[in-house]
Design a protein around this motif. Sequence first.
Motif, short mmCIF file in Angstrom:
data_model
loop_
_atom_site.label_atom_id
_atom_site.label_comp_id
_atom_site.label_asym_id
_atom_site.label_seq_id
_atom_site.Cartn_x
_atom_site.Cartn_y
_atom_site.Cartn_z
N GLY A 95 12.90 -1.64 7.46
CA GLY A 95 11.85 -2.63 7.27
C GLY A 95 10.51 -2.24 7.85
N ARG A 96 10.35 -0.99 8.27
CA ARG A 96 9.09 -0.53 8.84
C ARG A 96 8.69 0.80 8.23
NH1 ARG A 96 9.69 -2.04 15.32
NH2 ARG A 96 10.22 -4.23 14.97
N PRO A 97 7.39 1.04 8.12
CA PRO A 97 6.97 2.32 7.53
C PRO A 97 7.28 3.50 8.45
CG PRO A 97 5.07 1.10 8.32
CD PRO A 97 6.24 0.19 8.46
N VAL A 98 7.56 4.61 7.84
CA VAL A 98 7.75 5.86 8.58
C VAL A 98 6.54 6.74 8.29
CG1 VAL A 98 9.18 7.91 8.90
CG2 VAL A 98 10.25 5.69 8.40
N LEU A 99 5.74 6.99 9.31
CA LEU A 99 4.53 7.78 9.14
C LEU A 99 4.85 9.26 9.31
CD1 LEU A 99 1.97 5.60 11.14
CD2 LEU A 99 2.23 5.76 8.67
N ARG A 100 4.47 10.02 8.29
CA ARG A 100 4.66 11.47 8.33
C ARG A 100 3.33 12.16 8.10
NH1 ARG A 100 9.45 9.75 5.67
NH2 ARG A 100 11.33 10.34 6.84
N ASP A 101 3.08 13.22 8.84
CA ASP A 101 1.82 13.93 8.67
C ASP A 101 1.87 14.77 7.39
OD1 ASP A 101 3.27 16.26 9.20
OD2 ASP A 101 2.61 16.38 11.28
N ARG A 102 0.79 15.53 7.17
CA ARG A 102 0.69 16.28 5.94
C ARG A 102 1.76 17.36 5.79
NH1 ARG A 102 -4.45 15.20 7.71
NH2 ARG A 102 -5.83 14.10 6.25
N ASP A 103 2.37 17.75 6.90
CA ASP A 103 3.45 18.73 6.86
C ASP A 103 4.81 18.09 6.72
OD1 ASP A 103 1.62 20.84 7.17
OD2 ASP A 103 1.64 20.61 9.36
N GLY A 104 4.84 16.76 6.61
CA GLY A 104 6.10 16.05 6.46
C GLY A 104 6.79 15.70 7.77
N ARG B 32 0.84 -1.20 0.00
CA ARG B 32 0.00 0.00 0.00
C ARG B 32 0.88 1.26 0.00
NH1 ARG B 32 -3.97 -1.27 4.92
NH2 ARG B 32 -5.10 0.52 4.08
N PRO B 33 1.65 1.43 -1.07
CA PRO B 33 2.57 2.59 -1.11
C PRO B 33 1.87 3.94 -1.12
CG PRO B 33 2.43 1.53 -3.27
CD PRO B 33 1.71 0.64 -2.29
N ASP B 34 0.58 3.96 -1.46
CA ASP B 34 -0.15 5.23 -1.46
C ASP B 34 -0.32 5.76 -0.05
OD1 ASP B 34 -1.76 2.95 -1.04
OD2 ASP B 34 -3.58 4.10 -1.42
N VAL B 35 -0.42 4.86 0.93
CA VAL B 35 -0.60 5.25 2.32
C VAL B 35 0.72 5.20 3.09
CG1 VAL B 35 -1.88 4.79 4.46
CG2 VAL B 35 -2.95 4.34 2.24
N TYR B 36 1.58 4.25 2.73
CA TYR B 36 2.84 4.04 3.45
C TYR B 36 4.00 4.14 2.45
CZ TYR B 36 -0.47 2.10 6.80
OH TYR B 36 -1.54 1.93 7.66
N PRO B 37 4.31 5.35 1.96
CA PRO B 37 5.34 5.49 0.92
C PRO B 37 6.76 5.42 1.45
CG PRO B 37 4.43 7.63 1.48
CD PRO B 37 3.63 6.62 2.25
N GLY B 38 6.97 5.77 2.73
CA GLY B 38 8.32 5.83 3.27
C GLY B 38 8.60 4.69 4.24
N TRP B 39 9.76 4.03 4.07
CA TRP B 39 10.13 2.92 4.94
C TRP B 39 11.57 3.10 5.41
CZ3 TRP B 39 7.26 -1.78 5.91
CH2 TRP B 39 5.95 -1.74 5.39
N SER B 40 11.85 2.58 6.62
CA SER B 40 13.21 2.61 7.15
C SER B 40 13.38 1.41 8.08
CB SER B 40 13.45 3.91 7.93
OG SER B 40 14.73 3.92 8.52
N ALA C 112 5.72 -5.91 20.25
CA ALA C 112 5.43 -5.91 18.81
C ALA C 112 3.97 -5.60 18.52
CB ALA C 112 5.82 -7.25 18.20
N LEU C 113 3.07 -6.02 19.41
CA LEU C 113 1.64 -5.76 19.18
C LEU C 113 1.35 -4.27 19.23
CD1 LEU C 113 -0.73 -7.73 18.65
CD2 LEU C 113 -1.42 -7.38 21.02
N VAL C 114 2.04 -3.56 20.11
CA VAL C 114 1.87 -2.11 20.20
C VAL C 114 2.38 -1.43 18.94
CG1 VAL C 114 2.55 -0.02 21.45
CG2 VAL C 114 1.94 -2.09 22.72
N THR C 115 3.57 -1.86 18.49
CA THR C 115 4.14 -1.28 17.28
C THR C 115 3.22 -1.49 16.09
OG1 THR C 115 6.40 -1.61 18.07
CG2 THR C 115 6.10 -1.33 15.69
N ALA C 116 2.71 -2.72 15.94
CA ALA C 116 1.81 -3.02 14.83
C ALA C 116 0.57 -2.14 14.88
CB ALA C 116 1.41 -4.49 14.86
N SER C 117 0.03 -1.94 16.07
CA SER C 117 -1.18 -1.16 16.23
C SER C 117 -0.96 0.31 15.89
CB SER C 117 -1.71 -1.29 17.66
OG SER C 117 -2.90 -0.57 17.85
N ARG C 118 0.24 0.82 16.14
CA ARG C 118 0.52 2.23 15.88
C ARG C 118 0.43 2.57 14.38
NH1 ARG C 118 2.96 5.11 20.14
NH2 ARG C 118 4.05 3.88 21.73
N PHE C 119 0.69 1.58 13.53
CA PHE C 119 0.72 1.84 12.09
C PHE C 119 -0.66 1.82 11.44
CE2 PHE C 119 5.11 -0.17 12.39
CZ PHE C 119 5.78 1.03 12.26
#
Length: 306
Positions: free
Chosen positions: A87-96, A77-85, A108-115
Motif C-alpha cells: 500500500g505504499r510506493p517503492v522509490l527506486r533511483d535511476r539505476d533501479g 501519479r504512476p509516472d512518478v510512483y510506478p512501484g507499490w508494495s 507517519a508524518l516522517v514517512t509521508a515526507s520521505r515520499f
Amino acid sequence: MAFLHTPYDGSKQPFSVGLEPVGETEWLETDKAFWPQLARKQELLASSRETVFRAREDTGEAQREVLDLVLANLRNRPDVYPGWSGGRPVLRDRDGKTVFAGSPDEPALVTASRFIQEDLVLMRKSEAGYFLAAACLCFPSSWSLADKFGQSMHGIHEHVPDFNAGRMGQVVARIFQNLQTGQLLARYNWSIYDTPELHHPKPKSLSPQILDGSLASLGALFIRVERQTLRRLPGSGDILFTIKIHHDPIFQLQRDPRGAALAGSLREQLLGLSADQLSYKGLTPFRDALAGALSRMAETGSEAIA
C-alpha cells in the motif's frame, strides 16, 4: 528552461496572504529536483532527526491522516510512483536501486515526507489559537523548528513585518477559523540566497561579494520560492501546511522566455520593500546593488552572465 512559480512577477504583493484555490491534482508537485531533494531529506532524517522532526504525542492520528492523504494523491501519479508494495510506493533511483519503501516503525508524518518534495507542518487549534503541533521540516527558510515548535501563529510570525501588528495576522486567523474540509488553498513567497543548500534553520546572511552590483554577481545567487498549501484534515480538524521549495539560480532567468521582464519585476518588488521587510529578508545592505544588477539583466535580455 522556464521558472514554474514567479510570485515576484507583479501578480502578487510581498508580505500579503495571497491565497488562491488549487485542485487535488495540483496539491503536490514533482519537478527536476525530485531525486536530489528526496535524497537530501533522507540524509537529514538520518543525521539530524531532532532538528527536522518534532511532534506532540497526541498527534499520531492526525499524522496518519496526512499519510493517507499523501498516499491517495500519489496513487494517481504512476509516472512518478510506478512501484507499490504494502500500500505504499517503492522509490527506486535511476539505476533501479530501492531508495525508500516506507516503514511501519516511524512516525507517519516522517514517512509521508520521505515520499514527496514538500515539507509537512500540522497546526492545531487551542483556546489561544492555532499552534505548531507537529512537523517534518527538512528545508526551512531561515527558521528553526526547535524554536517554533509548540508556538502559536503569533509567536511563529513574531518577526514577520506587519503580521501581528497589521491586518495580515487577523486575515490568517479568520482563514484558519473558516477553512472547510475539502478546501485546498495555496500561496507563495520569495527570498534570495547565496547557496544551493536547502536546509536553512539559521538566519540568512548573504555574502558581501554581491555588493559590487555587477551582472556577474548574480551568478552566485538563488531565487528561493516557497509554495505553501493548506487544508483542514477531516478527522482531527488540524490544518496541514505543505511547503515546497523551488531554489533556482538567478542567472537561469535569462533562459526563461520571460527572463528580462521577470528580472525587471523582481527589481521593482525589491525596491518596493519597506525597511522592515528588507531587513526581514536579509537584503538591507544589498538592495541597491541587487537592483542595479537586475536592471542590467533586464536590459541584456538573453545574454549569458559572465
